[in-house]
Design a protein around this motif. Structure first.
Motif: not given
Length: 336
Positions: A181-186, A206, A176-177
């Motif tokens: 996570g770079k696509f969802f920004r959550l 996203l 994720w990190n």
């Protein structure tokens, strides 16, 4: 005795407790009372056959009959991806060649796919830590296959399972990190919650539409691809023992592996026998492998691990085991 039985609305407190124990990344057990209450209502409808087979979601509870305590949970979805696409990443090799330089490169890449549409899914397998020994996990896992085998027409020819991906010693997901996570920004926790608490539109909005070249990603993220969580290693081993194999698909959030099997080739289903039952004395032998015995109905489904005796075309079980299974002499049970 431990018995696996259908879940119902009265199990909400126990199910919520299990959800809190399951920890980060166990997407199918959100720490959300409203979501889990809805899940149990859906399960009750599913066992009552009040839903189309593809929309059913069966939740099973592992109960200790001596204390009445709930020690674990598992589930089966009748079908995935039929309304909302079920997204995964497939790990693919993309080859490039230049005749001008005489150079060839093979690139590993992640490609967003929805290949599992229509498959039935086994999941949500979780036990209290005190019950992760003495066959409790095997009983809970195999009970799902006994239910599928006894009601094969309600389930797809392909059965899938998604396993929780790797989390490091800080309880962080490197996949994720480093990638997702770079696509969802959550925060991971927010995205994880939204899978079950929303219609999932944010994934469609996203998720990356183009291949992700792994050479451009952090080594820690690449190493987590297809790696199962430390608490899921035993679950993976049991799935593989039943005949499940890795599909090449991984979870889009934590990178955990997806495994699949042909329904009728799953070992517990393939080896099951249907026999009339009789009450009688059964003496357990030292080192004897316990058998999975199930009352194969739907609403009345029950499953236990027990010593058995088979004679004259009948299954012999102690009266107390018959009572736990909700069966009477002459009823047809399955044994494997």
């Amino acid at each position: 005795m431990l018995v696996v039985r259908p879940a119902g609305p009265a199990d909400i407190d126990a199910l919520l407790d299990l959800a809190f124990l399951s920890g980060k990344g166990f997407t199918s057990l959100p720490e959300d009372r409203a979501v889990l209450t809805e899940r149990l209502a859906l399960s009750e409808q599913s066992f009552a056959r009040d839903l189309p087979a593809s929309e059913a979601w069966y939740t099973l509870m592992l109960e200790d009959t001596a204390t009445g305590s709930i020690e674990g949970v598992a589930s089966i979805k009748g079908g995935v991806g039929l309304h909302r696409p079920h997204y995964s990443f497939r790990v693919m090799t993309l080859a490039q060649y230049s005749s001008a330089t005489g150079t060839r490169f093979d690139h590993q890449a992640l490609v967003l796919v929805n290949e599992c549409t229509g498959a039935s899914e086994v999941g949500s397998l979780f036990l209290r830590p005190r019950k992760r020994q003495a066959g409790a996990g095997s009983l809970l896992a195999r009970a799902r296959y006994a239910l599928i085998g006894a009601n094969a027409g309600l389930f797809a020819p392909t059965i899938m399972a998604e396993l929780r991906g790797w989390f490091d010693e800080r309880d962080e997901s490197p996949f994720w990190n480093g990638i997702a996570g770079k696509f969802f920004r959550l925060p991971f926790e927010d995205a994880d919650r939204m899978i079950t608490a929303t219609d999932g539109q944010f994934i469609l909005d996203l998720a990356p539409r183009h291949p992700i070249y792994l050479e451009l990603c952090a080594p820690s993220a690449r190493e987590a691809i297809g790696k199962v969580h430390r608490h899921g290693e035993r679950a993976l081993a049991m799935l593989e023992d039943e005949g499940f194999t890795r599909s090449g698909l991984i979870d889009i959030f934590d990178g955990g592996p997806t495994v699949t099997a042909t329904r009728d080739h799953i070992r517990t289903i393939r080896n099951a026998r249907s026999l009339p039952v009789q009450a009688g004395k059964v003496e357990a032998q030292a080192n004897e492998r316990l058998s999975l015995v199930a009352n194969p109905g739907l609403a009345g489904f029950r499953a236990v691990l027990t010593p058995v005796r088979i004679g004259e075309g009948a299954l012999i079980l102690p009266e107390e085991t018959l009572a736990v299974l909700g069966a009477r002499p002459g009823d047809i049970l399955t044994v494997s």
